[in-house]
Enzyme design. Sequence first.
Site, PDB file in Angstrom:
ATOM      1  N   GLU A  55      21.173 -47.955 -13.141  1.00 48.13           N
ATOM      2  CA  GLU A  55      19.928 -48.067 -13.906  1.00 48.13           C
ATOM      3  C   GLU A  55      20.253 -48.441 -15.361  1.00 48.13           C
ATOM      4  OE1 GLU A  55      17.795 -44.303 -14.083  1.00 48.13           O
ATOM      5  OE2 GLU A  55      16.183 -45.343 -13.047  1.00 48.13           O
ATOM      6  N   TYR A  81       9.286 -39.985 -24.414  1.00 49.25           N
ATOM      7  CA  TYR A  81       9.266 -38.517 -24.427  1.00 49.25           C
ATOM      8  C   TYR A  81       8.529 -37.951 -25.626  1.00 49.25           C
ATOM      9  CZ  TYR A  81      12.288 -38.772 -20.441  1.00 49.25           C
ATOM     10  OH  TYR A  81      12.769 -39.050 -19.194  1.00 49.25           O
ATOM     11  N   GLN A  92       6.694 -48.093 -17.906  1.00 42.18           N
ATOM     12  CA  GLN A  92       6.699 -48.464 -16.481  1.00 42.18           C
ATOM     13  C   GLN A  92       6.705 -49.975 -16.297  1.00 42.18           C
ATOM     14  OE1 GLN A  92       7.305 -44.723 -15.757  1.00 42.18           O
ATOM     15  NE2 GLN A  92       7.519 -46.294 -14.225  1.00 42.18           N
ATOM     16  N   ARG A 119      17.839 -46.933  -8.650  1.00 45.89           N
ATOM     17  CA  ARG A 119      16.415 -46.700  -8.375  1.00 45.89           C
ATOM     18  C   ARG A 119      15.767 -48.044  -8.066  1.00 45.89           C
ATOM     19  NH1 ARG A 119      15.964 -42.523 -12.688  1.00 45.89           N
ATOM     20  NH2 ARG A 119      15.814 -40.531 -11.627  1.00 45.89           N
ATOM     21  N   ASP A 124       9.733 -46.498  -8.910  1.00 47.90           N
ATOM     22  CA  ASP A 124       9.019 -46.745 -10.163  1.00 47.90           C
ATOM     23  C   ASP A 124       7.537 -46.439  -9.976  1.00 47.90           C
ATOM     24  OD1 ASP A 124       7.812 -48.576 -12.416  1.00 47.90           O
ATOM     25  OD2 ASP A 124       9.974 -48.562 -12.776  1.00 47.90           O
ATOM     26  N   ARG A 185      21.603 -35.811 -22.856  1.00 45.90           N
ATOM     27  CA  ARG A 185      21.100 -37.045 -23.472  1.00 45.90           C
ATOM     28  C   ARG A 185      20.077 -36.640 -24.545  1.00 45.90           C
ATOM     29  NH1 ARG A 185      19.303 -40.401 -18.783  1.00 45.90           N
ATOM     30  NH2 ARG A 185      21.392 -41.220 -18.523  1.00 45.90           N
ATOM     31  N   GLU A 188      16.267 -36.518 -24.063  1.00 43.07           N
ATOM     32  CA  GLU A 188      15.725 -35.637 -23.015  1.00 43.07           C
ATOM     33  C   GLU A 188      15.740 -34.160 -23.409  1.00 43.07           C
ATOM     34  OE1 GLU A 188      18.344 -36.705 -19.853  1.00 43.07           O
ATOM     35  OE2 GLU A 188      17.415 -38.649 -19.513  1.00 43.07           O
TER      36      GLU A 188
END
Length: 272
Positions: A55, A81, A92, A119, A124, A185, A188
């Site tokens: 990814e 986030y 997206q 993925r 998605d 990360r 996150e």
Amino acid sequence: PRARAAAGAVSRVIGTSSAGGRDAPGGSGGGWAVGKSTFLRLLGRAFPEWRLVAEPVAQWQKVAAGAEEAPGSGNLLQRLYQEPSRWSFTFQTFSCLGRLKAQLERPAGPAAPVRVFERSVYSDRYVFAKNLFETGHLDMLEWAIYQEWHSFLLQELGDRATLHGFLYLRATPQRCLERLWRRARVEERGVQLLYLQQLHMQHEHWLLERRTKVHFADMRHMPVLVLDVDGDFEQDAAMQDILMAQVCGVHVGALLWLELESASIVPTSRLL
Ligand SMILES: Nc1ncnc2c1ncn2[C@@H]1O[C@H](COP(=O)(O)OP(=O)(O)O)[C@@H](O)[C@H]1O
Ligand SMILES: Nc1nc2c(ncn2[C@H]2C[C@H](O)[C@@H](COP(=O)(O)O)O2)c(=O)[nH]1
């Protein structure tokens, strides 16, 4: 012995023949921080002929168009986030475009017998975008527009965008959270268990219970190999061998689609 087992698996997969006589893409899926990259590295060692597509997280962290702006301004992952309702649709759109490009890419040189994506355009939509809609971060109009172009593109592309199977990496959301902390990360840092539980549930509905309404006929009966990765296999060669042997034994047509996802534990892996 591991390398020999891998070669056997590859020749069996080749034997199923791939769409258009090309290499056979497959998808991996699994939860967030479930250990997909780690698992892909294992696959790479066991099946050196396969093409494994990671990814592009680094691209999300530094979107080219934003690179010359103020520091951090091109970091789409961070924006997502920080302000999910503002940035989910953008994210997206960009993530799905990247996945589609990766899937359509035909690298020069001999075709790999199997392609595995970390993925897919399907996770998605049926995991992330769906969850963002259900939790209110995509509004009805955004969700409708996303679905409209997603369906249109995939229907137009037909076989070129089709996968042949999914590898579903399952672990509890709690285990994924531990691994997420370990990975550390920066973007996150604020992620809560609840979000991982929601994504886990979406994966369960889609890949295991097959309750999610999917819009592509060939997706409905797609083989799914469920792999229990809740245990710590990183330092455990025996467990790694078992996982690789399970992948080895799968015949998923021409296309092996590896969807690496998180979920609760199953006692043994199985092909649904
Ligand atoms: N089976 C496992 N057991 C213990 N730790 C793991 C396992 N799989 C991955 N990890 C660790 O968890 C963290 C996240 O793994 P990673 O492969 O990057 O996940 P993902 O690609 O799904 O986000 C890493 O620090 C990795 O070393
Ligand atoms: N909203 C979305 N977030 C996504 C999507 N794909 C990945 N991600 C996030 C989750 C992580 O923060 C990061 C990559 O996670 P890994 O566990 O795969 O390393 O990106 C998506 O489609 N939508």
